[in-house]
Write a protein that holds these residues in place. Structure first.
Motif, PDB file in Angstrom:
ATOM      1  N   LEU A  92       0.826  -1.209   0.000  1.00 58.66           N
ATOM      2  CA  LEU A  92       0.000   0.000   0.000  1.00 58.66           C
ATOM      3  C   LEU A  92       0.865   1.267   0.000  1.00 58.66           C
ATOM      4  O   LEU A  92       0.508   2.277  -0.607  1.00 58.66           O
ATOM      5  CB  LEU A  92      -0.928   0.015   1.227  1.00 58.66           C
ATOM      6  N   ILE A  99      -4.574   2.064  -4.445  1.00 56.12           N
ATOM      7  CA  ILE A  99      -4.927   1.544  -3.108  1.00 56.12           C
ATOM      8  C   ILE A  99      -6.180   0.682  -3.212  1.00 56.12           C
ATOM      9  O   ILE A  99      -6.246  -0.418  -2.658  1.00 56.12           O
ATOM     10  CB  ILE A  99      -5.131   2.709  -2.112  1.00 56.12           C
ATOM     11  N   SER A 133      -3.846   6.704   2.825  1.00 56.40           N
ATOM     12  CA  SER A 133      -4.618   7.328   1.737  1.00 56.40           C
ATOM     13  C   SER A 133      -4.390   8.841   1.689  1.00 56.40           C
ATOM     14  O   SER A 133      -4.222   9.419   0.614  1.00 56.40           O
ATOM     15  CB  SER A 133      -6.113   7.044   1.910  1.00 56.40           C
TER      16      SER A 133
END
Length: 351
Positions: free
Chosen positions: A36, A45, A332
């Motif tokens: 990731l 992702i 993220s």
């Protein structure tokens, strides 16, 4: 009856323990996190997560993705797992699982009340609430002007009602009072949960006592650090500490009079389990403290799975899944804002 759980535990709870251990096997590994961290954008992702338990929740999301969407869908997975477990649970496990929700309920109450104080739209606030902490009439929290009204109008019918007895005042709600209310509620909730686990006895009592004592100690440290330099008196600060844990009572006496982070460190280094946490920090800095506490919590939660025939695995799984969602949110955000050099700053690895 410690040591005899194996005789009867599986009659009512064997299926659910098997389910939760299966869920635990689906948590992301260090290899997953390394992959990731190499992603270039949020679609990468999503592609990587499609091979995990989050796959079905993200598969129909169109591009461009947002961090909030990823967090929302991953939280939905946690909520679905929880709902499945509580539907299958019988007493006393169903009560134990309900206790896990109460922390989120307190956070939601505080979120709505604080948002209303700053004249935010109620509907917008409700969308930000954690789904595990939702209850009927949560929207009407917005009309309360002080603690008594908050209790009388809304919370008297919720499971949080008994915890409000300590913070019922007629003072108007402001930022300081709301923060004191949050910590008073958490104190009452943790003490109640601790007593309930003690009553269950056996391995559940042993493992949950350790996990909840750690939570109480962490909150005591955070309350102390956050109240340094504020108008909160030593006595008021001490009232917010839970009446159990490794620091109770002598550590609380010392924390109550601390006036800077180095004094807090001096108190905590007297307790061997917390020495390692504070040794990771250089003097005068507290930024890394949260991560160090999360890492220690994850280590203890993983150890809960080493024993069988106890309810601690359900608490541990929920907490580990929540930590995983925090990790995914951080990764993220770093990818979306092109700050990949900072990805490892806040990721807490589990397995």
């Amino acid at each position: 009856m410690y040591g005899f759980e194996a005789l009867t535990f599986n009659i009512h709870s064997g299926y659910l323990e098997a389910i939760v251990r299966g869920h635990r096997a689906g948590l992301l590994t260090t290899a997953d996190y390394n992959n990731l961290c190499q992603c270039e954008n949020l679609d990468d992702i999503k592609m990587h997560l499609s091979a995990t338990k989050y796959g079905p929740y993200l598969q129909n999301e169109p591009s461009p993705l947002h961090t909030t969407t990823i967090v929302e869908k991953c939280t939905l997975k946690l909520v679905d797992d929880y709902k499945h477990m509580i539907c299958q649970a019988t007493e006393p496990m169903s009560t134990f699982l309900e206790y896990i929700r109460y922390g989120h309920m307190i956070d939601n109450v505080v979120l709505i009340v604080t948002g209303t104080l700053h004249e935010r739209d109620v509907q917008e606030l409700i969308e930000k609430c954690h789904p595990l902490g939702m209850f009927d009439s949560i929207a009407t929290l917005a009309v309360a002007q002080n603690m008594r009204e908050l209790y009388r109008l809304v919370l008297v019918d919720t499971p949080l009602a008994p915890y409000f007895s300590e913070c019922l005042t007629s003072e108007d709600l402001d930022d300081m009072n709301i923060e004191i209310m949050r910590n008073t509620l958490y104190k009452a909730y943790l003490e109640d949960f601790y007593k309930f686990c003690q009553k269950l006895g056996g391995a559940t009592s042993e493992i949950m006592s350790d996990l909840l004592a750690f939570e109480a100690d962490r909150r005591a440290v955070n309350i102390t650090i956050n109240s340094i330099g504020t108008e909160l008196t030593r006595e008021d600060r001490k009232k917010l500490y839970s009446n159990f844990g490794l620091l109770y009572p002598y550590g609380h006496e010392e924390l109550a009079i601390c006036e800077d982070i180095d004094q807090v460190r001096g108190v905590m280094e007297k307790y061997p389990p917390y020495q390692a946490i504070f040794s990771k920090m250089s003097y005068g800095e507290s930024q890394m403290l949260d991560k160090a506490f999360y890492e220690e919590e994850v280590r203890r939660l993983c150890l809960a799975f080493e024993q069988q025939f106890h309810y601690g695995v359900f608490f541990a799984y929920m907490r580990l899944r929540e930590q995983e969602i925090r990790n995914l949110m951080w990764i993220s955000e770093c990818v979306a804002q092109n700050q990949k050099s900072r990805i490892h700053d806040s990721v807490v690895y589990m397995f």
